[in-house]
Design an enzyme around this catalytic site. Structure first.
Site, PDB file in Angstrom:
ATOM      1  N   GLY A 248     -26.129  -2.725 -28.633  1.00  0.00           N
ATOM      2  CA  GLY A 248     -26.802  -1.554 -28.084  1.00  0.00           C
ATOM      3  C   GLY A 248     -25.893  -0.579 -27.379  1.00  0.00           C
ATOM      4  O   GLY A 248     -26.363   0.372 -26.751  1.00  0.00           O
ATOM      5  N   GLU A 290     -23.030  -8.234 -30.259  1.00  0.00           N
ATOM      6  CA  GLU A 290     -23.343  -7.765 -31.607  1.00  0.00           C
ATOM      7  C   GLU A 290     -23.280  -6.241 -31.712  1.00  0.00           C
ATOM      8  O   GLU A 290     -24.300  -5.576 -31.881  1.00  0.00           O
ATOM      9  CB  GLU A 290     -24.742  -8.244 -32.002  1.00  0.00           C
ATOM     10  CG  GLU A 290     -24.896  -9.740 -32.008  1.00  0.00           C
ATOM     11  CD  GLU A 290     -26.345 -10.188 -31.943  1.00  0.00           C
ATOM     12  OE1 GLU A 290     -26.592 -11.370 -32.211  1.00  0.00           O
ATOM     13  OE2 GLU A 290     -27.230  -9.362 -31.610  1.00  0.00           O
ATOM     14  N   GLY A 292     -22.937  -2.746 -33.470  1.00  0.00           N
ATOM     15  CA  GLY A 292     -23.109  -2.192 -34.810  1.00  0.00           C
ATOM     16  C   GLY A 292     -22.761  -0.721 -34.795  1.00  0.00           C
ATOM     17  O   GLY A 292     -21.707  -0.300 -35.260  1.00  0.00           O
ATOM     18  N   ARG A 293     -23.653   0.060 -34.178  1.00  0.00           N
ATOM     19  CA  ARG A 293     -23.428   1.496 -34.038  1.00  0.00           C
ATOM     20  C   ARG A 293     -22.080   1.793 -33.384  1.00  0.00           C
ATOM     21  O   ARG A 293     -21.355   2.703 -33.799  1.00  0.00           O
ATOM     22  CB  ARG A 293     -24.560   2.093 -33.196  1.00  0.00           C
ATOM     23  CG  ARG A 293     -24.502   3.598 -33.016  1.00  0.00           C
ATOM     24  CD  ARG A 293     -25.400   4.048 -31.863  1.00  0.00           C
ATOM     25  NE  ARG A 293     -26.662   3.339 -31.830  1.00  0.00           N
ATOM     26  CZ  ARG A 293     -27.773   3.759 -32.410  1.00  0.00           C
ATOM     27  NH1 ARG A 293     -27.767   4.899 -33.078  1.00  0.00           N
ATOM     28  NH2 ARG A 293     -28.890   3.058 -32.321  1.00  0.00           N
ATOM     29  N   ARG A 330     -32.798   9.381 -39.498  1.00  0.00           N
ATOM     30  CA  ARG A 330     -32.873   9.282 -38.044  1.00  0.00           C
ATOM     31  C   ARG A 330     -33.457  10.519 -37.357  1.00  0.00           C
ATOM     32  O   ARG A 330     -34.224  10.370 -36.397  1.00  0.00           O
ATOM     33  CB  ARG A 330     -31.503   8.946 -37.453  1.00  0.00           C
ATOM     34  CG  ARG A 330     -30.989   7.562 -37.850  1.00  0.00           C
ATOM     35  CD  ARG A 330     -29.714   7.184 -37.123  1.00  0.00           C
ATOM     36  NE  ARG A 330     -29.958   6.955 -35.713  1.00  0.00           N
ATOM     37  CZ  ARG A 330     -29.612   7.774 -34.738  1.00  0.00           C
ATOM     38  NH1 ARG A 330     -28.994   8.923 -35.008  1.00  0.00           N
ATOM     39  NH2 ARG A 330     -29.874   7.482 -33.482  1.00  0.00           N
ATOM     40  N   TYR A 334     -36.408   9.270 -35.234  1.00  0.00           N
ATOM     41  CA  TYR A 334     -36.104   9.141 -33.810  1.00  0.00           C
ATOM     42  C   TYR A 334     -35.881  10.466 -33.096  1.00  0.00           C
ATOM     43  O   TYR A 334     -35.524  10.471 -31.916  1.00  0.00           O
ATOM     44  CB  TYR A 334     -34.813   8.331 -33.607  1.00  0.00           C
ATOM     45  CG  TYR A 334     -34.769   6.963 -34.211  1.00  0.00           C
ATOM     46  CD1 TYR A 334     -35.783   6.038 -33.985  1.00  0.00           C
ATOM     47  CD2 TYR A 334     -33.683   6.572 -34.986  1.00  0.00           C
ATOM     48  CE1 TYR A 334     -35.714   4.771 -34.527  1.00  0.00           C
ATOM     49  CE2 TYR A 334     -33.602   5.303 -35.532  1.00  0.00           C
ATOM     50  CZ  TYR A 334     -34.631   4.402 -35.300  1.00  0.00           C
ATOM     51  OH  TYR A 334     -34.560   3.144 -35.832  1.00  0.00           O
ATOM     52  N   CYS A 361     -39.164  17.402 -49.776  1.00  0.00           N
ATOM     53  CA  CYS A 361     -40.405  18.181 -49.693  1.00  0.00           C
ATOM     54  C   CYS A 361     -41.218  17.726 -48.489  1.00  0.00           C
ATOM     55  O   CYS A 361     -42.297  17.145 -48.610  1.00  0.00           O
ATOM     56  CB  CYS A 361     -41.192  18.019 -50.987  1.00  0.00           C
ATOM     57  SG  CYS A 361     -42.552  19.190 -51.139  1.00  0.00           S
TER      58      CYS A 361
END
EC number: 4.1.1.20
Length: 439
Positions: A248, A290, A292-293, A330, A334, A361
């Site tokens: 995170g 962990e 990731g981002r 995203r 988000y 569209c």
């Protein structure tokens, strides 16, 4: 303009990444195109591992592969000494095809199927992160049938709310993930896991959310976890050998985002754990995280070609590109924000604000609102920064748009690691309508 990693402006006034001219990449591979700065990924992995070494603790850094999954990325993670966090049979299969060591696989997910669990048990993965009682019972049953054993962590929700978007908050009590601490679910899960001979309970897992800039939430999670670890030691004789504090860690997408250096997150986590260890006279567990981002997010850039333009006087100037929510969901999902620049004219000064529209569209297919740019022309190449996490992973075939290719760049070389989908790929699994014959 903020450049990440090896990004710079070359002598032609073009955006260059990894020593490779992005305009040349666009001409060679077409657009949309994902470009990954491998040197930046290497640097981030090194930073995380060094941070733990500096603290003198045993640790595993596991790449949260949902951020971006493909064979080449998994092979790079293995080369960098990272473990791998997977959340589906598909990600596990990709890891197998990449030749990744199965002992370094951590299998997550809130609804693993019997087939997925059987696949993972047969593969001999390193650890299951068990999310609920259904999975705990299912895993025990499968291990008994196959005469196998499984290492597990129990995913718990510590009741800590990270300051992030609702869709990416996971550590609060009201979450689809994990065993709740407050209600006693987690305590019951510990008791059940310890009673199963084929299951080896290593410890617990916590993940409080994503795109987090402050360390306070991680410290609070550690404190809440240890409140229960002390009780579990007294009541059940259980002391964890592993404590997984999730990921995170935030990155800079736009001006105003203020991520910490990765070492700061690790330092505060370890400080909190050591304080609890000393206070309660417990053994130091191995710490797992962990990212990731924070490993791949700002290493990725997406290149688009500008097509149509629309100006509404005194209201807005739209630029439409040849991608959109089909390669970056995203912003629609988000309300994520990004920065960008014209890759072929990086040094030119902005003349106004432009809004970048995708080609799907959908009126909500907007990649960036109000981006300062020079006067943009048809066929200009727009680079959107920090698309390395949850861009390709969430790419889709809405409107039957083929997914883009992916290129790794490093030291002046470019390698195609995912090919562009073709129209033939879009119908490869389709079956024709069978007309019934009237008798």
């Amino acid at each position: 303009m903020f450049f990440h990693g090896t990004s710079r402006v070359n002598g032609k006034g073009h955006l260059e990444i990894g020593g490779v001219d992005t305009v040349e990449l666009a001409n060679l591979y077409g657009t949309p195109l994902f470009v990954y700065d491998v040197a930046l990924i290497r640097e981030r992995a090194k930073d995380f591992k060094q941070a733990f070494a500096d603290e003198g603790v045993q640790a595993q850094v596991a790449y949260a592969s949902k951020a971006f999954s493909c064979i080449a990325m998994f092979q790079l993670a293995e080369e960098l000494g990272l473990s791998l966090d997977v959340v589906s049979g598909g990600e596990l299969y990709t890891a197998q095809q990449a030749g990744v060591s199965m002992e370094r696989i951590h299998f997550h997910g809130n609804n693993k199927s019997r087939a997925e669990i059987e696949m993972a048990v047969e593969a001999g993965i390193g650890c299951f992160v068990v999310d609920n009682f259904y999975e705990l019972d299912l895993l025990a049953d499968i291990c008994e049938q196959k005469r196998a054993t499984a290492n597990i962590l129990l995913r718990i929700t510590p009741g800590v709310e990270a300051h992030t978007h609702d869709y990416i908050s996971t550590g609060q009590e009201d979450s689809k993930f994990g065993f709740d601490l407050v209600s006693g679910q987690a305590t019951l899960a510990v008791k059940k896991a310890l009673a199963v001979d084929s299951i080896h309970l290593l410890g617990v897992h916590s993940h409080i959310g994503s795109q987090i800039f402050e360390t306070t939430g991680f410290v609070m999670a550690v404190e809440k976890i240890f409140e229960h670890l002390v009780t579990w030691r007294e009541d059940h004789g259980f002391e964890p050998s592993v404590l997984n504090l999730g990921g995170g860690f935030g990155i800079r997408y736009i001006e105003g985002d203020t991520p910490r250096p990765v070492g700061d997150y690790v330092k505060e986590m370890i400080r909190a754990v050591k304080q609890q260890i000393a206070e309660h006279e417990m053994s130091m567990p191995e710490i797992w995280i962990e990212p990731g981002r924070s490993l791949v997010g700002d290493a990725g850039t997406t290149l688009y070609t500008i097509g149509s333009r629309k100006e509404i006087p005194n209201v807005r100037h739209y630029l439409s590109v040849d991608g959109g929510m089909s390669d970056n969901l995203r912003p629609a999902l988000y309300q994520a924000e990004y920065e960008g620049a014209l890759a072929n004219r990086v040094n030119e000064q902005p003349v106004g604000m432009f809004s970048v529209a995708g080609k799907c569209c959908e009126s909500g297919d907007m990649l960036i609102w109000d981006l300062p740019l020079p006067e943009a022309n048809h066929e200009d190449i727009l680079a959107v920064f920090c698309t390395g996490a949850y861009g390709y992973s969430m790419a889709n075939n809405y409107n039957r748009i083929p997914r883009p290719p992916v290129v790794f760049v490093e030291d002046g070389d470019a390698q195609l690691v995912i090919q562009r989908e073709r129209y033939e790929d879009l119908v490869r699994l389709d079956m024709p309508l069978v007309k019934k014959v009237k008798v």
